[in-house]
Motif scaffolding. Structure first.
Motif, PDB file in Angstrom:
ATOM      1  N   THR A  20      23.387  54.429 140.627  1.00 18.65           N
ATOM      2  CA  THR A  20      23.313  55.520 139.658  1.00 18.65           C
ATOM      3  C   THR A  20      22.242  56.538 140.065  1.00 18.65           C
ATOM      4  N   ASP A  32      24.546  57.266 133.535  1.00 19.70           N
ATOM      5  CA  ASP A  32      24.268  56.248 132.522  1.00 19.70           C
ATOM      6  C   ASP A  32      24.095  56.958 131.190  1.00 19.70           C
ATOM      7  N   THR A  43      23.644  49.947 134.513  1.00 20.71           N
ATOM      8  CA  THR A  43      24.923  50.551 134.178  1.00 20.71           C
ATOM      9  C   THR A  43      25.800  49.470 133.561  1.00 20.71           C
ATOM     10  N   ASP A  63      30.962  56.133 139.225  1.00 21.26           N
ATOM     11  CA  ASP A  63      29.831  55.214 139.386  1.00 21.26           C
ATOM     12  C   ASP A  63      30.115  53.946 138.591  1.00 21.26           C
ATOM     13  N   VAL A  64      30.002  52.817 139.263  1.00 21.16           N
ATOM     14  CA  VAL A  64      30.382  51.552 138.616  1.00 21.16           C
ATOM     15  C   VAL A  64      29.151  50.685 138.366  1.00 21.16           C
TER      16      VAL A  64
HETATM   17 MG   LIG Z   1      24.099  52.076 137.812  1.00 17.66          MG
END
Ligand SMILES: [Mg+2]
Ligand SMILES: Nc1nc2c(ncn2[C@@H]2O[C@H](COP(=O)(O)OP(=O)(O)OP(=O)(O)O)[C@@H](O)[C@H]2O)c(=O)[nH]1
Length: 636
Positions: A20, A32, A43, A63-64
């Motif tokens: 992130t 986030d 996250t 973004d995971v």
């Molecule tokens: Mg993250």
């Protein structure tokens, strides 16, 4: 805007490795968003950001989360990505979710990507080299083998320009996606925008979506219209495969849609609770995959529980691949060619995946070798061969274009071309623009129909034909259109004759034995002789020395040949006698203008028993009209 190139890059990697932070350093966006994410510094759910390059390239970033408890969310995010950016912190090096995310990206057949070695500000050069060696070993034999490994620090900004340049270079090399397939948008987020209503987002994996398109939310069967479309914050007229797209839906409640649903043109897809697929077990899966094992099945942005039925084997060993059928505990909406991931029920570990082969699999009672050959063909066959295989399976019932469309990934135009090809080489028969039959099924239906007719004539030599509906249902319950087409063709060839709802072979003639002929003649003669006051069927047959009622086959034959006419229940006249009655009746009415039941009795010398049914018969025949008890001639 809609025509510039869009490529989706997904992050991957262990918790806290700086995914992130890196996305924020690259794009300025903090993905986030949730208060809980901010509070815990991790996250939890997917985040979205994008980069616009000067040449018009847009890199969309998903973004995971890295936490092992949120791999489920990670899976929903990486389904539609073009490139994977595996983020590995230089201080910690390779960790469990580094491996798991890499395995997931491999299973989803993501073609290429890169590694970002983050937090280099925290390690010295020697250590960094050791970590780099770890990473090279990790990638060996995977889709990322030999990929760029870019050292960066989100804190100092070191390496960021190189990383961005590498991302741009890889993104430009991603091939453009074909647009002729059915549009599909696996939903990953749903929210409401004040004044607009419900918005769903996802990566449009195939096809094209435009304003005002009539769409459906699968598997819920909710129909709607595209009221607004956005591609990363810009309003657009249409969006195409590969773009992250936000769709404002008309008249759909926020609560009616969920992550895992699929947005596609209305009627284009089908929900299924069984799929046939290839199944691969990861080499480092904790144990073999057992027959009927309950697993978590992830496809698109969906997760459902499923049981796996392996074809012809009791278990699948680590590193092996085979075929299987998944029985799903909730409906799934997907297409052949889609990749999926399976995870164990508990503890939750990613163990394998595969490619969907059929989303409407036939009910097989077949032995494993035949089933294996069928699946092998679906797995490796050319598109035309696959369509032909589906037609074969459909048998005499045939397949509608819509069925084939929802069962193959080709899209309407390509599918029509494939069907035309099959028709040209004689493998497929078009019933009409919408319905298709395999040649073998068509030939079989023809043969079955002719055999049924032959058998019917052999069993019922004195009957003129079989009812069309009975024939159709006995001939494998062929589709109405298909059967009509067959009968029309057979009639044109003179092989079959149909009259009203009766069908017979053109060659069929009724042949009587001398004894049968004698009975027929005697019965007929009796009716002719009795004229206006005919006997009952029993009586007439009796005179000919035969026991029987009007159900007797020889009596029925006289009716079928129209020698005898039924004027009411159990009352039959010889056709000529009836004609004679009519002639005299008409002559009488012309002269006298009217006729009472008494006149009728006198005129033909018959009792009321015959007079009344006769008068009613001629009313029904529209020869006479009733006026009170009397009859007059119908004018005109
Ligand atoms: Mg993250
Ligand atoms: N020193 C240093 N710290 C970093 C760097 N990148 C991230 N961090 C720190 O590492 C911690 C985790 O960073 P995140 O970006 O949240 O990590 P993540 O991979 O997104 O974590 P999850 O999404 O929960 O898997 C934060 O405290 C960051 O400030 C870096 O390059 N250098």
């Amino acid at each position: 805007m809609a025509d510039s190139k869009h490529v989706v890059i997904g992050t991957a990697g262990h918790i806290d490795h700086g995914k992130t932070s890196l996305v924020k350093a690259l794009t300025g966006t903090d993905t986030d968003r949730l208060p809980e994410e901010k509070a815990r510094g991790i996250t939890i759910d997917l985040g979205f950001a994008f980069l616009e390059e000067p040449d018009g390239l847009t890199i969309e970033i998903v973004d995971v989360p890295g936490h092992e408890r949120f791999v489920k969310n990670m899976l929903a995010g990486v389904g539609g990505i073009d490139l994977a950016m595996l983020v590995i912190a230089a201080d910690e090096s390779v960790m469990p979710q580094t491996r798991e995310h890499l395995a997931i990206c491999s299973l989803l057949h993501i073609k290429s990507g890169l590694v970002a070695l983050t937090k280099i500000d925290m390690v010295d050069a020697d250590w960094l080299e050791l970590v780099r060696d770890d990473v090279v070993r990790l990638l060996d034999g995977t889709f990322l083998a030999g990929c760029p490994i870019v050292p960066v620090s989100s804190k100092t900004g070191e390496g960021l320009p190189e990383l961005r340049a590498t991302m741009g270079r890889l993104a430009r090399a991603v091939p453009a996606k074909p647009l002729d397939q059915t549009a599909r948008l696996p939903v990953d987020r749903v929210f409401t925008v004040r004044g607009f209503g419900t918005v769903v987002t996802g990566t449009l994996t195939t096809g094209r979506l435009a304003l005002d398109d009539r769409v459906e939310i699968y598997p819920r069967g909710l129909q709607s219209k595209v009221r607004g479309l956005q591609v990363h914050g810009h309003g657009v007229e249409s969006s195409r495969a590969g773009q992250r797209t936000a769709v404002n839906l008309q008249g759909v409640e926020r609560a009616a849609v969920e992550r895992g649903d699929v947005l596609a043109p209305a009627g284009a897809l089908v929900a299924t609770t069984a799929v046939d697929a290839t199944v691969e077990l990861l080499a480092d899966a904790p144990r073999p995959l057992k027959m009927r094992e309950r697993v978590r099945f992830h496809v698109g942005t969906q997760e459902v529980m499923a049981r796996v039925l392996l074809v012809g084997q009791a278990e699948l060993l680590q590193g092996e691949a085979s075929f299987g059928r998944f029985r799903l505990e909730a409906p799934v909406v997907a297409l052949p060619g889609d990749r999926f991931v399976i995870r164990t029920y508990s503890p939750i570990v990613t163990i394998g995946g595969g490619t969907l082969l059929d989303v409407d699999p036939p009910r097989f009672k077949r032995k494993a070798p035949a089933l294996r050959a069928h699946l092998e063909l679906l797995a490796t066959g050319a598109p035309a061969e696959i369509v032909e295989e589906h037609l074969k399976q459909a048998g005499a019932a045939g397949a509608r274009l819509g069925d084939l469309l929802a069962r193959t990934p080709y899209g309407p135009e390509r599918l029509r071309t494939l069907l035309a090809e099959l028709q040209q080489k004689g493998a497929a028969v078009a019933v009409d623009r919408d319905a298709w039959l395999h040649r073998a099924a068509s030939d079989k239906l023809r043969a079955t129909t002719l055999a049924l007719l032959e058998a019917f004539h052999a069993e019922n030599p004195l009957r003129g034909g079989i009812s069309r509906e009975e024939l159709r249902s006995r001939a494998g319950n062929a589709q109405e259109k298909v059967f009509t087409q067959l009968l029309t063709a057979l009639e044109a060839e003179g092989v079959v004759r149909s009259e009203r709802d009766q069908v017979r072979l053109g060659s069929h003639t009724i042949r009587l034995t001398p004894e049968q002929q004698r009975v027929i003649d005697a019965v007929e003669a009796e009716f002719r002789r009795a004229a206006a006051a005919p006997p009952t069927a029993e009586e007439a047959l009796g005179t000919a020395g035969v026991k029987g009622t009007d159900r007797h086959e020889l009596f029925q034959l006289l009716l079928a040949e129209k020698k005898l006419v039924r004027i009411r229940e159990s009352l039959y006249y010889h056709a000529e006698a009836l004609q004679e009655v009519q002639t005299r009746l008409v002559a009488h009415l012309k002269e006298k203008k009217e006729l009472s039941p008494a006149d009728m009795k006198d005129l033909f010398g018959v009792s009321r028993k015959y007079a009344i049914p006769l008068m009613e018969y001629f009313d029904a025949q529209r020869v006479t009209v009733r006026q009170g008890e009397k009859r007059v001639l119908r004018s005109g």
